[in-house]
Design an enzyme around this catalytic site. Structure first.
Site, mmCIF file in Angstrom:
data_model
loop_
_atom_site.group_PDB
_atom_site.id
_atom_site.type_symbol
_atom_site.label_atom_id
_atom_site.label_comp_id
_atom_site.label_asym_id
_atom_site.label_seq_id
_atom_site.Cartn_x
_atom_site.Cartn_y
_atom_site.Cartn_z
ATOM 1 N N GLU A 431 -27.137 -53.108 70.327
ATOM 2 C CA GLU A 431 -28.581 -53.395 70.492
ATOM 3 C C GLU A 431 -29.428 -52.577 69.521
ATOM 4 O OE1 GLU A 431 -28.900 -55.918 72.014
ATOM 5 O OE2 GLU A 431 -27.222 -55.933 73.397
ATOM 6 N N GLY A 432 -28.911 -52.369 68.326
ATOM 7 C CA GLY A 432 -29.658 -51.602 67.321
ATOM 8 C C GLY A 432 -29.223 -50.153 67.345
#
Lengths: 576, 576
Positions: A431-432
């Site tokens: 998620e980044g």
């Protein structure tokens, strides 16, 4: 101690004594929240914790008919659905109970503490359904969101590709228009999607993939950049009951988090996968950001929950394990290791990281509940990269300390802290990555915006420091205030120099900003807690400990920020 | 790049350009060292690296006839013996080549980088043989040390027990005198020994256990404290060819480092295990400290080697992987990730940790070679807890960064960095945890001694800073000098307050002291390297990077030292 009692006690404090989630002016009463958390604590222990280790040992496997996950996961998630936990946060007209996001997040934290890999399925499913509920048509909501809200179908997010991980502008999945039907504009999709959690499994009746892809231009070329990305609903099984053209090309074998099947998916090995456009063409990334932001807070909660469980386990161990004597003791039996200074520090540091991370995430969840308030929305945008990255980095550090408290035993697979550490190592990546969060914080949130979120944050920090002045937390309040003056100066400097120089030390700045944020939250919590109860005394000690031992680190992280551009970027490549 | 070329390049720099191990005044010439390292690099790649992953997957297993390790380990270690690598560091009259410890350590680093778990067997064996050679009788040396120097028998160190991990004073293994023979005073031993690396395996012809135990007093009681501990040689197979009474009660299943069989041993399930006393009764811990100190530096080298390999792998990956664009770029293809600021920082930070850790350990190895010089011996004693703990903590941090550079791929078992991280997590635990090293540094080395080691260290630091003044490393030299003034003040303060308060924040002090030490070594290396070559430019950049981004952390670690006693120790237990 019961396995989840420690995190439960803290959730009660956070929701009721600190955030005031229930009661006057709130949309829900305390009894409802308590019933939700009682139910969650009990079922998380019985249905999720019970296969945490087993699903680590027996990984998902890919067979001819698709991916098979550990056999305990299916029954656990069906019961999760039967208890109404998929739907709890949705509005009644979507089949839900309309409970606040903060309360649902507290429930989720209990399941993540018990078994983060199994909890990942509902986390993704709920976020997927919420995206469709927000941006989809009525028919798309009824067809694809409602079965997920019921927990019968699960959802995924299909963003990355083998050549496009952090850089979504480079996705190559191609969507060609095919006409329209009652579900909207229909497309044929061809491409490869990597790192798809829950990309296939043998638990839910169907899987709703939300896929980022590009629509080719008239010459058949995919337009460059991220603004040409569109969003498509691609179900595993089509409404007519036939299999869509989505194939599992492989499973990723991970260090931890193994219960979550993580897949490489091939779309369109045959005629192309059928997908329906959500919203307008080119609006895909903007829409997906709703799910990404929810998943980022979800990752933060998961990381915090793993940290909390490791803290509880190492606290229990430290209270029982006998070893050594106080310095200078002559004779006498061995003492419990909680009586050794070094162990106490490792426990208190864990408390700062674990409870701090949980507080940060629930604070953000409360902002989600207040999203119609413009200040809350601005602050949420600013804090989301912190809510993703700080629990991921320092929750992992907490699990490292939990192992260390256990000594050699903690390094063996006979003790759960070993797995918690492996599970948690994923969180700074998916998620980044932390580096991506740093670019988001500095590049997007601080330099590009109007500064409204930062102004709201500074008001709230100043208010807490003002309340702290003259209290028995005076020293901590002064340290927090001083720390934020340093952050102010760094933000001014970053705004002055602008990109790309402001991004050169973005990750180091992110850490400083995160620690300053946590110092404020610890002060705010300790002030709310008082010091008369055991919980309150704990918050007070941890607040002062954070101010004395953690807050000074921001000076070191800020040291290179705004200068020192040449140290890494100027280095000749052959000198590495 | 060839898998070990990066660490090899650095070893050449450290031994020749920095430490001057060969040449004028040295006991060995450069050709000999180069031949040793050429041989080691090649064989480590072919014979050790080749089963690093396989031995992680296929763990040691306990069967009726004892422990079976991965089948590739035996042939690798027999070839290691055939190449003379067990004996290289021993004097010719013991069958060795008399090579300096620093050169042997460089050779060992190559094997540890390739496969730390397989390298653990010779590391322990050599240290075991050296202990016997130092303290044993002629007959004990001939019988028990010589076969280990030949690499036919392997050795262990049996210190911990289930109830006595860090606290050796509490060992309960009981040794009852039985008479004497040509091998010395003979005893019967009964007890349980935990965490015994190489405690059993199916590779060597015999295993020489060095066992700490207590001799009961006239009433049959074991005297309390550590001064009553004696040291015994307990072979797996007795000189008459019969099996000694040593049984494997179980194997520990670890997170990593799995190729090294780690056992719980029961001594004396039948009539008692036969052991021969080494030296005098009650002298066991003092003698064992020689092996512990050697093992501590060995752990440091292993941790540094794992960090070096992770650094090399992530550097290779960053040079190949295409992803994203520079900030503000409009269009153009994706760039190599080594061109992104965040990735460059992660690589340079790894370089600081990995090459710094290796330099520290080889510096200490050089001090071992100079042990007849009193200054060198004092300095070695002071630096040993740093050589154990700093590479363990920051080598692990380097491996964490190596995973992060790889993104999601780094979290999968398809890439080696995942295993390096799991392997390295052991190092802050075994051979004395980081907390134990901190107590050793503060309690034993700084407060109890005559301060001679610290005085030598300060002279060397001051000399490096003086050389740096006026050079192009002037700023770094000034920062190092300033950092050491802060350490001086903290040491004075610790001496003033004395134990137990000085021990309250010992681990935090250890980190500050370690970073200050590394800042000095980086300065010293960079000054020696010049900046005309690629290697020299790299040292210069890393030195300045360490001074700018790492050295400021010592302020944060020192913040609570010498005060803040109540924050952890004063906290009521129920408040945790």
């Amino acid at each position: 101690m019961p396995p989840l009692s420690h995190i439960r006690r803290d959730l009660d404090f956070l929701l009721h004594d600190w955030l005031g989630t229930a009661g006057e002016g709130a949309q829900v009463d305390r009894e409802t929240i308590d019933a939700l958390l009682d139910l969650s604590e009990q079922f998380a222990s019985e249905g999720f914790l019970s296969h945490h280790k087993a699903a680590d040992i027996e990984e998902p496997r890919l067979e001819e008919d698709g991916v098979h996950v550990h056999p305990a996961i299916g029954p656990a998630l069906r019961q999760y659905a039967d208890l109404g936990l998929f739907s709890a946060g949705f509005a009644p007209d979507l089949g839900g109970l309309g409970l606040p996001y903060s309360a649902c997040s507290a429930s989720f934290a209990l399941f993540a503490a018990a078994n983060v890999a199994t909890a990942a399925y509902p986390m993704l499913t709920v976020a997927n359904a919420r995206l469709i509920a927000t941006f989809g048509s009525r028919a798309q909501i009824d067809t694809f969101a409602r079965p997920q809200i019921d927990g019968r179908w699960f959802g995924t997010m299909c963003l990355s590709e083998p050549q496009a991980g952090s850089s979504l502008a480079d996705v190559r999945t191609r969507a060609v228009a095919e006409g329209s039907d009652s579900l909207g504009e229909r497309y044929r999709l061809v491409g490869n999607k990597m790192w798809i959690s829950g990309g296939d499994q043998d638990v839910s009746e169907n899987i709703v993939h939300l896929v980022l892809a590009k629509i080719p231009d008239l010459e058949g070329a995919l337009p460059p950049g991220s603004k040409s990305i569109s969003l498509f609903i691609v179900p595993k099984i089509l409404p007519d009951g036939s299999r869509n053209d989505v194939a599992v090309a492989g499973l990723n074998h991970k260090m931890g988090y193994r219960g979550t099947a993580n897949c490489l998916l091939n779309l369109g090995e045959k005629a192309g996968a059928t997908g329906w456009l959500v919203g307008e063409p080119g609006d895909g990334l903007r829409q997906m950001f709703q799910m990404m932001n929810e998943a980022r807070i979800g990752v933060g909660i998961g990381a915090a929950a793993l940290a909390m469980r490791g803290y509880g386990l190492s606290l229990d161990y430290a209270r029982e394990r006998l070893q050594g004597r106080p310095p200078g003791a002559t004779g006498g039996g061995p003492v419990r290791i909680i009586d050794h200074a070094d162990v106490r520090h490792m426990l208190l540091q864990q408390k700062c990281y674990a409870e701090g991370a949980l507080a940060l995430c629930l604070y953000c969840a409360k902002l989600v509940d207040a999203h119609e308030d413009e200040d809350a929305a601005e602050l949420l945008g600013l804090l989301t990269p912190i809510a993703k990255s700080w629990p991921s980095e320092f929750g992992l550090a907490a699990n490292d300390l939990a192992i260390q408290v256990h000594g050699g035993y903690g390094y063996t697979r006979d003790f759960d802290v070993e797995q918690l550490y492996r599970d948690n190592r994923l969180n700074p990546i998916h998620e980044g990555t932390t580096g991506i969060q740093a670019i988001d914080l500095v590049g997007r949130k601080l330099l590009r915006g109007n500064g409204a979120g930062y102004a709201v944050l500074r008001q709230r920090v100043a208010a807490a420091c003002a309340r702290g002045a003259g209290s028995d937390l005076e020293d901590a309040a002064a340290a927090v205030e001083e720390g934020w003056h340093r952050i102010d100066a760094a933000v001014d400097q970053l705004r002055t120099i602008g990109t790309p120089n402001a991004l050169e030390n973005a990750t180091s700045f992110l850490r400083a900003f995160g620690h300053a944020t946590l110092a404020w939250l610890w002060l705010d919590m300790a002030l709310a807690a008082g010091s008369s109860s055991a919980v309150g005394a704990g918050k007070s000690y941890a607040c002062r400990y954070f101010a004395a031992t953690e807050l000074p680190k921001i000076e070191a992280w800020l040291a290179p920020v705004g200068s020192a551009f040449e140290l890494a970027s100027g280095m000749p490549e052959e000198a590495f």
